[in-house]
Design a protein around this motif. Structure first.
Motif, PDB file in Angstrom:
ATOM      1  N   LYS A 168       0.864  -1.193   0.000  1.00 45.41           N
ATOM      2  CA  LYS A 168       0.000   0.000   0.000  1.00 45.41           C
ATOM      3  C   LYS A 168       0.889   1.228   0.000  1.00 45.41           C
ATOM      4  O   LYS A 168       1.858   1.288   0.765  1.00 45.41           O
ATOM      5  CB  LYS A 168      -0.868   0.040   1.275  1.00 45.41           C
ATOM      6  CG  LYS A 168      -1.774  -1.147   1.444  1.00 45.41           C
ATOM      7  CD  LYS A 168      -3.028  -0.996   0.622  1.00 45.41           C
ATOM      8  CE  LYS A 168      -3.806  -2.295   0.626  1.00 45.41           C
ATOM      9  NZ  LYS A 168      -4.874  -2.330  -0.370  1.00 45.41           N
ATOM     10  N   THR A 169       0.513   2.196  -0.816  1.00 44.31           N
ATOM     11  CA  THR A 169       1.339   3.406  -0.905  1.00 44.31           C
ATOM     12  C   THR A 169       0.547   4.618  -0.424  1.00 44.31           C
ATOM     13  O   THR A 169      -0.650   4.734  -0.698  1.00 44.31           O
ATOM     14  CB  THR A 169       1.819   3.606  -2.352  1.00 44.31           C
ATOM     15  OG1 THR A 169       2.585   2.444  -2.694  1.00 44.31           O
ATOM     16  CG2 THR A 169       2.713   4.826  -2.495  1.00 44.31           C
ATOM     17  N   PHE A 170       1.243   5.492   0.284  1.00 51.82           N
ATOM     18  CA  PHE A 170       0.616   6.693   0.854  1.00 51.82           C
ATOM     19  C   PHE A 170       1.519   7.883   0.630  1.00 51.82           C
ATOM     20  O   PHE A 170       2.700   7.736   0.330  1.00 51.82           O
ATOM     21  CB  PHE A 170       0.394   6.522   2.363  1.00 51.82           C
ATOM     22  CG  PHE A 170      -0.312   5.266   2.702  1.00 51.82           C
ATOM     23  CD1 PHE A 170      -1.687   5.211   2.667  1.00 51.82           C
ATOM     24  CD2 PHE A 170       0.410   4.112   3.009  1.00 51.82           C
ATOM     25  CE1 PHE A 170      -2.341   4.035   2.940  1.00 51.82           C
ATOM     26  CE2 PHE A 170      -0.250   2.936   3.287  1.00 51.82           C
ATOM     27  CZ  PHE A 170      -1.624   2.891   3.251  1.00 51.82           C
ATOM     28  N   GLN A 171       0.936   9.041   0.862  1.00 51.08           N
ATOM     29  CA  GLN A 171       1.693  10.282   0.730  1.00 51.08           C
ATOM     30  C   GLN A 171       1.796  10.912   2.115  1.00 51.08           C
ATOM     31  O   GLN A 171       0.797  11.043   2.818  1.00 51.08           O
ATOM     32  CB  GLN A 171       0.889  11.200  -0.216  1.00 51.08           C
ATOM     33  CG  GLN A 171       1.484  12.546  -0.445  1.00 51.08           C
ATOM     34  CD  GLN A 171       2.770  12.487  -1.268  1.00 51.08           C
ATOM     35  OE1 GLN A 171       2.857  11.733  -2.231  1.00 51.08           O
ATOM     36  NE2 GLN A 171       3.765  13.270  -0.863  1.00 51.08           N
ATOM     37  N   THR A 172       3.001  11.297   2.509  1.00 48.91           N
ATOM     38  CA  THR A 172       3.120  12.004   3.790  1.00 48.91           C
ATOM     39  C   THR A 172       2.850  13.498   3.562  1.00 48.91           C
ATOM     40  O   THR A 172       3.081  14.022   2.471  1.00 48.91           O
ATOM     41  CB  THR A 172       4.518  11.828   4.410  1.00 48.91           C
ATOM     42  OG1 THR A 172       5.495  12.112   3.437  1.00 48.91           O
ATOM     43  CG2 THR A 172       4.723  10.429   4.934  1.00 48.91           C
ATOM     44  N   ASP A 173       2.400  14.171   4.605  1.00 42.71           N
ATOM     45  CA  ASP A 173       2.069  15.593   4.471  1.00 42.71           C
ATOM     46  C   ASP A 173       3.298  16.468   4.756  1.00 42.71           C
ATOM     47  O   ASP A 173       4.404  15.951   4.953  1.00 42.71           O
ATOM     48  CB  ASP A 173       0.871  15.942   5.374  1.00 42.71           C
ATOM     49  CG  ASP A 173       1.184  15.739   6.857  1.00 42.71           C
ATOM     50  OD1 ASP A 173       2.388  15.684   7.223  1.00 42.71           O
ATOM     51  OD2 ASP A 173       0.241  15.633   7.658  1.00 42.71           O
ATOM     52  N   SER A 174       3.075  17.770   4.829  1.00 40.92           N
ATOM     53  CA  SER A 174       4.223  18.677   4.985  1.00 40.92           C
ATOM     54  C   SER A 174       4.872  18.528   6.361  1.00 40.92           C
ATOM     55  O   SER A 174       5.987  18.993   6.590  1.00 40.92           O
ATOM     56  CB  SER A 174       3.784  20.117   4.761  1.00 40.92           C
ATOM     57  OG  SER A 174       2.754  20.404   5.690  1.00 40.92           O
ATOM     58  N   GLY A 175       4.166  17.866   7.276  1.00 40.63           N
ATOM     59  CA  GLY A 175       4.770  17.573   8.579  1.00 40.63           C
ATOM     60  C   GLY A 175       5.437  16.199   8.592  1.00 40.63           C
ATOM     61  O   GLY A 175       5.854  15.722   9.649  1.00 40.63           O
ATOM     62  N   GLY A 176       5.495  15.535   7.439  1.00 40.30           N
ATOM     63  CA  GLY A 176       6.149  14.227   7.363  1.00 40.30           C
ATOM     64  C   GLY A 176       5.281  13.079   7.851  1.00 40.30           C
ATOM     65  O   GLY A 176       5.756  11.970   8.057  1.00 40.30           O
ATOM     66  N   ARG A 177       3.969  13.348   7.979  1.00 34.34           N
ATOM     67  CA  ARG A 177       3.108  12.333   8.580  1.00 34.34           C
ATOM     68  C   ARG A 177       2.117  11.763   7.574  1.00 34.34           C
ATOM     69  O   ARG A 177       1.586  12.486   6.729  1.00 34.34           O
ATOM     70  CB  ARG A 177       2.349  12.957   9.740  1.00 34.34           C
ATOM     71  CG  ARG A 177       1.650  11.940  10.619  1.00 34.34           C
ATOM     72  CD  ARG A 177       1.058  12.627  11.836  1.00 34.34           C
ATOM     73  NE  ARG A 177       0.234  11.724  12.606  1.00 34.34           N
ATOM     74  CZ  ARG A 177       0.692  10.972  13.601  1.00 34.34           C
ATOM     75  NH1 ARG A 177       1.956  11.032  13.940  1.00 34.34           N
ATOM     76  NH2 ARG A 177      -0.131  10.182  14.265  1.00 34.34           N
TER      77      ARG A 177
END
Ligand code: GCB
Length: 611
Positions: free
Chosen positions: A254-263
């Motif tokens: 499964k692939t996800f994108q982290t946000d600008s806070g790295g989360r």
């Protein structure tokens, strides 16, 4: 409290002049075993400094000149006065408690300075961290003659980033470890275990990419057995990345994108064989960002309560447990190796356990990983023991910090099912507020696990029966109730357990988190004679008969697997500074009560259904 002690223990003090300890650490790096690491374990130079002359001058002012031990200064001329020398002061092994390494340090409480040198070539793009498994109790850390920071609390890990401070050659790392007990500390001055001082767990250099996977939580969502819900945290200048979680054995990716806070937060379904003591299945879980990839063996199981039952993977389970201290199986010093963990947990398995209570503080990481691997459910605890300073906000902050560090280290261990926030704490408004805060912290930081505390019951005697009532203002906040009782040892005779009826005000499961009595291995007599194996065996017999009659009992963790050192236990012939409530002696010999409990656990194991 004398001034020196106050100075040593309060934030902003002279000897540890860096302010609030917790603020200075780098956030904890999860699963350092999967990173590029260099061990700093081995023999370190050590100076025993009972008067803190390495930190304070004769007016108790902080030393800043070359007389401060962390400078590791050498005389530059024949006439220069330098009153310390690491190179000729002897050595101590790291990790290890100092108490059992030198006879003169067995009862020592105070400061010891540790020093070792190292060279390190860091790849220019990478970052470097210093990781300490645990130091008891206060640690002040210095690199190349400059302070890095400090840490309070003897049983949890901490990191410092040293990317910009490390040199290629001739680094010297100095620690001052102080294990002086203090009223405001966690634990406080009074405990029933040895106050082992030192760098008691491994020291490791951890090299990671500039942006690295700091931590992640990959667990089944509460109440499900097929849904993985969790989060991942990157640390560094490229926080927005694609991250992939793979479990190759079941073809999951499964692939996800982290946000600008790295989360990134995620939730996805997965068809996995569930972890249990009978089948402690672990999967290789790969977590890959764009700049780093880590792998960890993780098990998946659900843990819940339904009325007075504890449900493992949706089915009621009875916790056949034993309590243990983090003491080496046969040497009676702090345990820390994989072998120590394997031996202790093998004894628990042999006893027929599916559960261990790791009392009274967070045990080392090997214990948790070994429990995962061997199939033992774990109760993990913070050292909020007996009479903490309930009114002191710094004490609360310290306890919360220790709880958070424990959860951060162990939150991916399937074995870990219960967080315990306290042991035998006297009821008061201030105590209730303090513990409620910890309970809330544990629930909000990790909503998947159960929260408990070892409470104490009250007796009411009516006619010839004794009613024992579980009643505590914090019970309503807990998922599982723990209770310690010493019927047959500190109160009453063992057979009085036969006329005891237990009642609880709460529709919640109860774990008898302690009961027991002392016996000196090899000392025999009749069952009324204290310290004999027969007395202990008889006590267990009556206890087991009583426990069988408690309808809301969902588990037990008698006190204790192995005899352990305690400064409270002064009686020469029988104790000799050991608490003798072990079912196994400090030399690894099994007492007769071991086999009695083993027989009961085998019966339980064979009984259908499991509870
Ligand atoms: C207790 C404590 C435990 C002690 C034990 C004992 O209630 O929780 O730490 O060691 O009793 O042996 O007295």
């Amino acid at each position: 409290m004398n001034n020196l002690l106050r100075c040593l223990t309060l934030a902003g003090c002279l000897a540890f002049p860096f302010g609030q300890a917790a603020a200075q650490h780098a956030p904890l790096i999860a699963n350092i075993g999967a990173r590029h690491t260099t061990s700093l374990d081995g023999q370190w130079q050590a100076i025993v400094d009972p008067y803190d002359v390495g930190a304070l001058d004769y007016r108790a002012q902080p030393l800043k000149n070359n007389q401060a031990f962390y400078k590791n200064h050498k005389p530059q001329s024949e006439s220069e006065l330098v009153e310390y020398d690491f190179d000729t002061s002897g050595q101590l092994h790291v990790p290890g408690d100092w108490n059992t390494q030198r006879e003169s340090l067995l009862f020592y409480e105070g400061s010891v300075w540790y020093k070792r040198s190292f060279d390190y070539t860091r790849s220019p793009k990478n970052r470097l961290f210093l990781h300490f498994g645990a130091c008891n109790y206060l640690a002040a850390v210095y690199l190349n003659g400059e302070p890095l920071g400090e840490h309070e609390g003897g049983f949890t890990p901490f990191d410092f980033e040293i990317t910009d401070r490390v040199r290629e050659y001739g680094n010297f790392l100095v620690l001052r470890i102080n294990n002086t007990r203090g009223r405001e500390q966690v634990p406080t001055v009074n405990t029933d275990w040895w106050n082992y001082g030192g760098i008691t767990r491994p020291v490791t250099l951890v090299e990671v990419p500039e942006t690295f996977i700091q931590d992640y939580f990959v667990q089944l969502e509460k109440g499900t057995t097929r849904q993985i819900t969790g989060w991942l945290q990157l640390n560094g200048p490229s926080p927005q990345q694609k991250v992939t979680i793979r479990i190759p054995e079941v073809g999951l990716s499964k692939t996800f994108q982290t946000d600008s806070g790295g989360r990134a937060e995620f939730s996805f379904s997965a068809d996995l064989t569930l972890w249990s003591p009978e089948n402690p299945r672990l999967y290789s879980v790969e977590i890959a960002g764009e700049t780093e990839q880590v792998m960890e063996r993780i098990g998946f199981r659900s843990i819940e309560v339904r009325k007075t039952d504890i449900l493992l993977n949706g089915k009621p389970v009875f916790l056949r447990g034993i309590s243990l201290h983090e003491e080496s199986p046969v040497l009676a010093g702090r345990a820390w190796t994989d072998d120590d963990a394997r031996t202790l947990l093998t004894w628990a398995k042999e006893l027929g356990c599916n559960f261990v209570r790791l009392a009274h503080y967070p045990h080392n990481e090997s214990m948790l990983r070994m429990a995962d691997y061997m199939g033992l459910m774990v109760w993990a605890e913070v050292p909020v023991y007996w009479t903490i300073q309930w009114e002191n906000p710094q004490t609360l902050h310290n306890a919360e910090n220790q709880l958070n560090e424990m959860i951060a280290r162990d939150h991916n261990r399937a074995a870990l099912i219960i967080y315990s926030v306290a042991n035998e704490t006297p009821i008061s408004d201030a105590r209730n507020r303090f513990l409620r805060q910890l309970i809330q912290d544990a629930h909000s930081t990790d909503p998947t696990r159960l929260v408990s505390a070892a409470l104490q019951s009250n007796e009411v005697v009516e006619r010839n029966r004794i009613t024992v009532r579980i009643k505590d203002p914090i019970a309503g906040d807990l998922d599982v109730l723990g209770n310690n009782e010493y019927v047959g040892w500190y109160s009453r005779r063992p057979e009085e357990a036969d006329s005891m009826d237990w009642i609880s005000e709460y529709d919640k499961p109860l774990i008898m988190s302690e009961f027991g009595g002392d016996a000196l291995f090899g000392y025999h007599g009749d069952m009324l004679t204290r310290w004999t194996e027969e007395y202990q065996e008889n006590l267990y017999e009556h206890q087991i008969a009583m426990l069988k009659r408690i309808p809301f009992l969902s588990g037990m963790a008698p006190w204790i697997l192995k005899d352990f050192r305690s400064p409270r236990r002064t009686l020469p012939r029988f104790e000799g500074y050991f608490n003798r409530k072990g079912l196994v002696s400090d030399h690894g010999e099994k007492k007769t009560a071991f086999f009695l409990l083993q027989k009961f656990y085998r019966e339980l194991q064979n009984a259908q259904p499991p509870k």
